[in-house]
Motif scaffolding. Structure first.
Motif, short mmCIF file in Angstrom:
data_model
loop_
_atom_site.label_atom_id
_atom_site.label_comp_id
_atom_site.label_asym_id
_atom_site.label_seq_id
_atom_site.Cartn_x
_atom_site.Cartn_y
_atom_site.Cartn_z
N TRP A 99 5.93 7.48 4.84
CA TRP A 99 4.80 6.61 5.20
C TRP A 99 3.68 6.74 4.17
O TRP A 99 3.08 5.74 3.76
N LYS A 100 3.39 7.95 3.73
CA LYS A 100 2.36 8.14 2.71
C LYS A 100 2.73 7.41 1.43
O LYS A 100 1.89 6.76 0.80
N ALA A 101 3.99 7.53 1.04
CA ALA A 101 4.45 6.84 -0.17
C ALA A 101 4.33 5.32 -0.01
O ALA A 101 3.90 4.62 -0.94
N GLN A 102 4.69 4.82 1.17
CA GLN A 102 4.60 3.38 1.41
C GLN A 102 3.16 2.90 1.33
O GLN A 102 2.88 1.83 0.77
N VAL A 103 2.22 3.68 1.87
CA VAL A 103 0.81 3.29 1.84
C VAL A 103 0.30 3.22 0.42
O VAL A 103 -0.34 2.24 0.01
N TRP A 104 0.58 4.26 -0.37
CA TRP A 104 0.11 4.28 -1.76
C TRP A 104 0.77 3.18 -2.59
O TRP A 104 0.11 2.51 -3.39
N ILE A 105 2.08 3.01 -2.41
CA ILE A 105 2.78 1.97 -3.18
C ILE A 105 2.25 0.59 -2.82
O ILE A 105 2.02 -0.26 -3.70
N SER A 106 2.02 0.34 -1.53
CA SER A 106 1.49 -0.96 -1.11
C SER A 106 0.11 -1.22 -1.70
O SER A 106 -0.19 -2.33 -2.15
N PHE A 107 -0.72 -0.18 -1.71
CA PHE A 107 -2.06 -0.35 -2.26
C PHE A 107 -2.01 -0.68 -3.75
O PHE A 107 -2.71 -1.60 -4.22
N PHE A 108 -1.18 0.02 -4.51
CA PHE A 108 -1.10 -0.22 -5.95
C PHE A 108 -0.45 -1.57 -6.26
O PHE A 108 -0.83 -2.24 -7.22
N ILE A 109 0.51 -1.97 -5.44
CA ILE A 109 1.11 -3.30 -5.65
C ILE A 109 0.08 -4.39 -5.40
O ILE A 109 -0.02 -5.36 -6.17
N ALA A 110 -0.71 -4.24 -4.32
CA ALA A 110 -1.74 -5.22 -4.02
C ALA A 110 -2.78 -5.28 -5.14
O ALA A 110 -3.21 -6.36 -5.56
N ALA A 111 -3.20 -4.10 -5.63
CA ALA A 111 -4.17 -4.07 -6.73
C ALA A 111 -3.59 -4.71 -7.99
O ALA A 111 -4.30 -5.44 -8.71
N ALA A 112 -2.31 -4.46 -8.26
CA ALA A 112 -1.67 -5.05 -9.44
C ALA A 112 -1.57 -6.57 -9.33
O ALA A 112 -1.82 -7.30 -10.30
N LEU A 113 -1.21 -7.06 -8.13
CA LEU A 113 -1.12 -8.50 -7.94
C LEU A 113 -2.48 -9.17 -8.12
O LEU A 113 -2.59 -10.25 -8.74
#
Length: 203
Positions: A13-27
């Motif tokens: 879950w922690k990995a999913q939260v961080w990955i989602s945040f960085f993907i959103a920032a990248a988009l």
């Protein structure tokens, strides 16, 4: 004795939260970098996205700190809420008013909402750690206090990447007092709080 359970977040879950945040920032970054139109419009939207990001973190922290007991003044609460509302409103207004294709508007809008969602989820992840620490303090846990001089802390920071004291309170760090969790402090706490069973020595 009834023990209050603590919900621990899994590594997945922690990995999913961080990955989602960085993907959103990248988009958002990709969409703004290739935004058609004038440089002024691009600069306005970049400021709006950064403004929304910072105010979202501030709002999440305000809600977390005042969930059970008000610790901030009403004026500060008004500043936090109005800041987030102003940032979101101006960003949405700028997005609607820009003369770009509807498809590009939809992409920027969805990535913007994705970024806000990821921001609040990331703030909630940090809140779980704080709740666990507060529960331990409530149950009377006392960590072991190490006496480490400034030179010892500097040496550990330079030659051991896993050792860091930057997140320690200044009033304790600058007086050479470093509080840490040890096996001895954990056993003493379990025995004192009656949360653990009798210690058995295996020979």
């Amino acid at each position: 004795m009834q023990v209050t359970p603590i919900r621990h977040d899994t590594k997945a879950w922690k990995a999913q939260v961080w990955i989602s945040f960085f993907i959103a920032a990248a988009l958002c970054a990709i969409g703004l970098a290739h935004l058609p139109g004038r440089d002024l419009d691009r600069a306005f939207m970049m400021m709006g996205y950064v403004f929304c990001l910072s105010t979202a973190f501030a709002l999440a922290k305000f809600i977390r700190d005042n969930e059970k007991k008000a610790v901030d003044t009403p004026l500060w609460g008004m500043v936090v809420w109005s800041g987030f509302a102003l940032a979101a409103g101006l960003t949405a207004w700028g997005l609607v008013q820009m003369e770009i294709s509807p498809t590009y508007k939809a992409f920027l809008g969805v990535s913007w909402l994705f970024l806000l969602s990821g921001t609040f989820t990331l703030a909630k992840l940090a809140d779980t750690r704080k709740r666990a620490q507060a529960w331990l303090r409530l149950k009377g846990y006392e960590p072991t206090t190490l006496r480490l001089s400034a030179f010892e802390r500097l040496g550990a920071r330079m030659f051991a990447a896993k050792d860091a004291f930057d997140d320690h309170p200044n009033e304790k760090r600058f007086t050479d007092r470093i509080e840490t969790v040890t096996v001895d402090s954990a056993f003493r706490w379990l025995d004192r709080s009656s949360l653990g069973g009798k210690v058995q020595v295996i020979r």
